[in-house]
Every structure is written in structure tokens, then in C-alpha cells.
Scaffold this active site. Structure first.
Site, PDB file in Angstrom:
ATOM      1  N   GLY A  11     -17.331  92.722 -59.641  1.00 35.05           N
ATOM      2  CA  GLY A  11     -16.902  91.468 -59.565  1.00 35.05           C
ATOM      3  C   GLY A  11     -18.048  90.565 -58.593  1.00 35.05           C
ATOM      4  N   ARG A  72     -18.605  95.188 -65.343  1.00 36.97           N
ATOM      5  CA  ARG A  72     -17.906  96.373 -64.875  1.00 36.97           C
ATOM      6  C   ARG A  72     -18.130  97.330 -66.127  1.00 36.97           C
ATOM      7  NH1 ARG A  72     -15.403  95.287 -60.382  1.00 36.97           N
ATOM      8  NH2 ARG A  72     -14.117  93.404 -60.407  1.00 36.97           N
ATOM      9  N   ASP A 103     -18.722  99.456 -53.893  1.00 37.72           N
ATOM     10  CA  ASP A 103     -18.799 100.687 -54.019  1.00 37.72           C
ATOM     11  C   ASP A 103     -19.109 101.542 -55.121  1.00 37.72           C
ATOM     12  OD1 ASP A 103     -16.217 100.098 -54.788  1.00 37.72           O
ATOM     13  OD2 ASP A 103     -15.219 101.337 -53.243  1.00 37.72           O
ATOM     14  N   THR A 125     -19.706  92.064 -52.605  1.00 32.96           N
ATOM     15  CA  THR A 125     -18.376  92.083 -52.970  1.00 32.96           C
ATOM     16  C   THR A 125     -17.561  91.317 -51.987  1.00 32.96           C
ATOM     17  OG1 THR A 125     -16.211  93.237 -52.992  1.00 32.96           O
ATOM     18  CG2 THR A 125     -18.084  94.374 -51.903  1.00 32.96           C
ATOM     19  N   ASP A 127     -14.523  91.531 -51.009  1.00 31.64           N
ATOM     20  CA  ASP A 127     -13.559  92.369 -50.393  1.00 31.64           C
ATOM     21  C   ASP A 127     -13.959  93.154 -48.974  1.00 31.64           C
ATOM     22  OD1 ASP A 127     -12.222  92.049 -52.965  1.00 31.64           O
ATOM     23  OD2 ASP A 127     -12.837  93.961 -53.719  1.00 31.64           O
ATOM     24  N   ASP A 129     -15.006  95.681 -48.106  1.00 26.37           N
ATOM     25  CA  ASP A 129     -14.207  97.082 -48.472  1.00 26.37           C
ATOM     26  C   ASP A 129     -15.437  98.258 -48.455  1.00 26.37           C
ATOM     27  OD1 ASP A 129     -15.334  96.707 -51.081  1.00 26.37           O
ATOM     28  OD2 ASP A 129     -13.574  97.308 -51.927  1.00 26.37           O
ATOM     29  N   ARG A 171      -8.725  93.624 -53.143  1.00 24.18           N
ATOM     30  CA  ARG A 171      -8.341  94.992 -53.876  1.00 24.18           C
ATOM     31  C   ARG A 171      -7.376  95.713 -52.786  1.00 24.18           C
ATOM     32  NH1 ARG A 171     -10.779  97.062 -58.437  1.00 24.18           N
ATOM     33  NH2 ARG A 171     -12.519  95.450 -58.273  1.00 24.18           N
TER      34      ARG A 171
HETATM   35  O1  F6P Z   1     -13.929  93.241 -56.114  1.00 26.45           O
HETATM   36  C1  F6P Z   1     -13.835  91.973 -56.277  1.00 26.45           C
HETATM   37  C2  F6P Z   1     -12.356  91.485 -56.776  1.00 26.45           C
HETATM   38  O2  F6P Z   1     -12.246  90.146 -57.019  1.00 26.45           O
HETATM   39  C3  F6P Z   1     -11.121  91.971 -56.155  1.00 26.45           C
HETATM   40  O3  F6P Z   1     -10.865  91.273 -54.998  1.00 26.45           O
HETATM   41  C4  F6P Z   1     -10.192  92.007 -57.406  1.00 26.45           C
HETATM   42  O4  F6P Z   1      -9.161  92.900 -57.145  1.00 26.45           O
HETATM   43  C5  F6P Z   1     -11.032  92.360 -58.439  1.00 26.45           C
HETATM   44  O5  F6P Z   1     -12.194  92.032 -58.166  1.00 26.45           O
HETATM   45  C6  F6P Z   1     -10.928  91.531 -59.842  1.00 26.45           C
HETATM   46  O6  F6P Z   1     -11.430  91.963 -60.685  1.00 26.45           O
HETATM   47  P1  F6P Z   1     -11.698  91.444 -62.226  1.00 26.45           P
HETATM   48  O7  F6P Z   1     -12.897  90.326 -61.839  1.00 26.45           O
HETATM   49  O8  F6P Z   1     -12.186  92.624 -62.967  1.00 26.45           O
HETATM   50  O9  F6P Z   1     -10.342  90.921 -62.680  1.00 26.45           O
END
Ligand code: F6P
Length: 320
Positions: A11, A72, A103, A125, A127, A129, A171
């Protein structure tokens, strides 16, 4: 090292460009050529690389998104995908790789290091996290955005005497909700780290109504549930006018804060110092206001530390 590559993965955050800027400038100053990998590990597997010169990354630090694009990539979890990634690095004579991501992206960096290409991770990120670093790049920008959005939502809730459940990203981690909730004076903060009982919250809302307080903002982490379901439950129980808002991707966009940009520069500089020494398999971060680095495996094995004291201090202040 004479030639390295950089990629952004997972992300995106609004600070990835500032980190790319830092990596390219620092590397060039040490005589290294930098290749930018387009679309993270997916681009690495497919051999999508382009040279990044300092003039090409000029004036990008204040721009959200990532000029390299992000993805991803499930293929990077397979032996075949990993072998292709290593082959690309060999084909382009790349001796080291900088991975800006979370991570999952760091696991890829560890794999590449094990396969003979030293890779360094920069925590990108929103998050927050990753336990090894006190803050990840993008966290401060994202919580600023979330806090501003919650404040905007409050003004309309005040006009209509409504209650709103606002879902914040993060997340499985409640940090974004905690910080954004405090900054926007949320009435309730629901996070995965602390058990909560919706019936208690309904009771509290009713008591507040009885005292003449009709408006409440419930800041809720995405890891703590579903905003719509929680709003439905409270509406059903209390009969009050309940709305819900999912802040979503607004939190990943916008102009990065100055602190995030400065941090990006500092972390990039450390990453390049490690590359210069031929070191891989490490992540950079910030701990107690110092830039630090740690082995990827050790960093990823550290348990997340949630700031319970901060949470409790705020709850006590809000009588919740
Ligand atoms: O890891 C960053 C994040 O924005 C999280 O907060 C969220 O859960 C996720 O990515 C959303 O992912 P995607 O962009 O694949 O919808």
C-alpha cells in the site's frame, strides 16, 4: 556498490516519493547509479526498470503517491517468482536493492538477501505496524488527514445532532485511530488492542443524551470491526440518528507532513550508508529520536507495542 535499485511495494504512502528522492540523491553522492523498479516486486519479476537520475526525482518530496508505482505481488511468494526477481537484478548488474514498503515487502527483501542480492528495507506504510521502528513513513501524514476528516465530519454531526462511526485504516494496528481520535477529540476510540463492549457504548451514549449531549464521534480502527455494522447495532439499540463513514484511501493521499519528509530523508541516507558497505538483510527505522537499523528477521519477530498509557490517559480525560 556501483549500481543499486529501488522499489516501492505494498500500500502506498504519501511519503514514498520523498524516500525515493533521498535514496537517489544519497546514492549519487556516493557514486552509485540508481535504477527505479516500476510496480514493486511485480516489476522486478518482469524486468521493468528505468534509470533514476537526481534531476528526475527533483521536487517530488512534497507529492503523494509514488513515481515508481506500487503493487502487492503474490508471485514474489513463489520460488519461481523469486528466481525471476534475482535474474532481473543480475541482468541489470544490480548489486543491491532498497525496498520501501511494509512488513510483507521486507520479507521479500530478506529472501533476495538470502539469494545473494543484499536488500535493505525502509518502513513505508501508514499503518505504523512495524515494531522495530517507533514510526513508519506515512503514519504522521495519514493521521493528520484522518484527524482533519473526523473534524469535518463532526461539524455536520453537530448541525444535525447525529452520532457518527468513523472507520480509520491501519490493518490490525490501532495506532492510526488512537492518534487521529485524540487529535480530533473523538468521544470513543475503538481499537483491536483493547476489548470493547458495544452495549457499554450504547449505555454511555444514552447517558450522554440524558445530560444533553447528542453528538458523538466514534473513531473505529478497521481492525476493530466494520463501521456500518457497528453503526447499525448502535442505531438499533439506542434508536438514535447514526451515520457511518469509511475514510478509506483519503488517508493514503495528500501532501506529506514535514516530519514525514525529514524522516524519509534520514532513513534513506542510512539505507544508502548500509548499501555502501555491502550490507543487506536489514531495515532502517527511528527509535527514541535516533535513526537505527536492525536485521529484517529480528525486526519482523518483534511484537507490536501499543501505547496503552496514551490510550488510557485520553479515555480518562474523556470520562470514557
Ligand atoms: O497497509 C496500508 C493499508 O492502507 C491498510 O491500512 C489497509 O488495510 C490496506 O492497506 C488496504 O489495502 P489495498 O490498497 O490493497 O486495498
Amino acid at each position: 556498490m556501483k549500481k543499486i535499485a529501488v522499489l516501492t511495494s505494498g500500500g502506498d504512502t504519501p511519503v514514498m516519493n520523498a524516500a525515493i528522492f533521498g535514496v537517489v540523491r544519497a546514492a549519487h553522492n556516493k557514486g552509485m547509479q540508481v535504477m527505479g523498479v516500476v510496480r514493486g516486486y511485480a516489476g522486478l519479476i518482469e524486468g521493468e526498470l528505468t534509470e533514476l537520475l537526481p534531476e528526475q526525482v527533483e521536487y517530488i518530496s512534497d507529492k503523494g503517491g509514488t513515481i515508481l508505482k506500487s503493487a502487492r505481488c503474490l508471485e514474489m511468494l513463489t520460488d519461481e517468482g523469486r528466481a525471476k526477481a534475482v535474474q532481473t537484478l543480475k541482468d541489470f548488474d544490480i548489486e543491491g536493492l532498497i525496498v520501501i514498503g511494509g512488513d510483507g515487502s521486507f520479507r521479500g527483501a530478506q529472501v533476495l538477501t538470502n539469494l545473494g542480492v543484499p536488500a535493505i528495507g525502509i518502513p513505508g506504510t501508514i499503518d505504523n505496524d512495524i515494531a522495530f521502528t517507533d514510526y513508519t513513513l506515512g503514519f504522521f501524514t495519514a493521521i493528520n488527514t484522518a484527524a482533519q476528516e473526523i473534524s469535518k465530519i463532526r461539524t455536520t454531526m453537530l448541525s444535525h445532532d447525529r452520532i457518527c462511526v468513523v472507520e480509520v485504516m491501519g490493518r490490525h494496528c490501532g495506532d492510526m485511530t488512537l492518534y487521529a481520535g485524540i487529535a480530533s477529540e473523538a468521544d470513543f476510540i475503538l481499537i483491536p488492542e483493547v476489548k470493547f463492549d458495544l452495549d457499554d457504548i450504547c449505555r454511555e451514549i444514552e447517558e450522554r443524551f440524558a445530560r444533553g449531549r447528542e453528538v458523538s464521534i466514534i473513531a473505529m480502527a478497521e481492525g476493530a470491526g466494520n463501521a456500518e455494522e457497528i453503526a447499525d447495532y448502535i442505531r438499533e439499540k439506542t434508536g438514535r440518528d447514526l451515520k457511518h463513514v469509511v475514510l478509506g484511501y483519503t488517508q493514503r493521499g495528500g501532501e506529506p507532513t514535514v516530519f514525514d519528509r525529514v524522516l524519509a530523508m534520514q532513513m534513506s541516507a542510512r539505507a544508502i550508508e548500509l548499501m555502501e558497505q555491502g550490507i543487506g538483510g536489514r531495515v532502517v527505522g527511528i527509535h527514541e529520536n535516533k535513526i537505527v537499523d536492525e536485521e529484517i528477521n529480528t525486526a519482523l519477530a518483534m511484537p507490536l507495542k501499543f501505547d496503552y498509557a496514551l490510550y488510557e490517559q485520553y479515555c480518562a480525560m474523556m470520562n470514557y
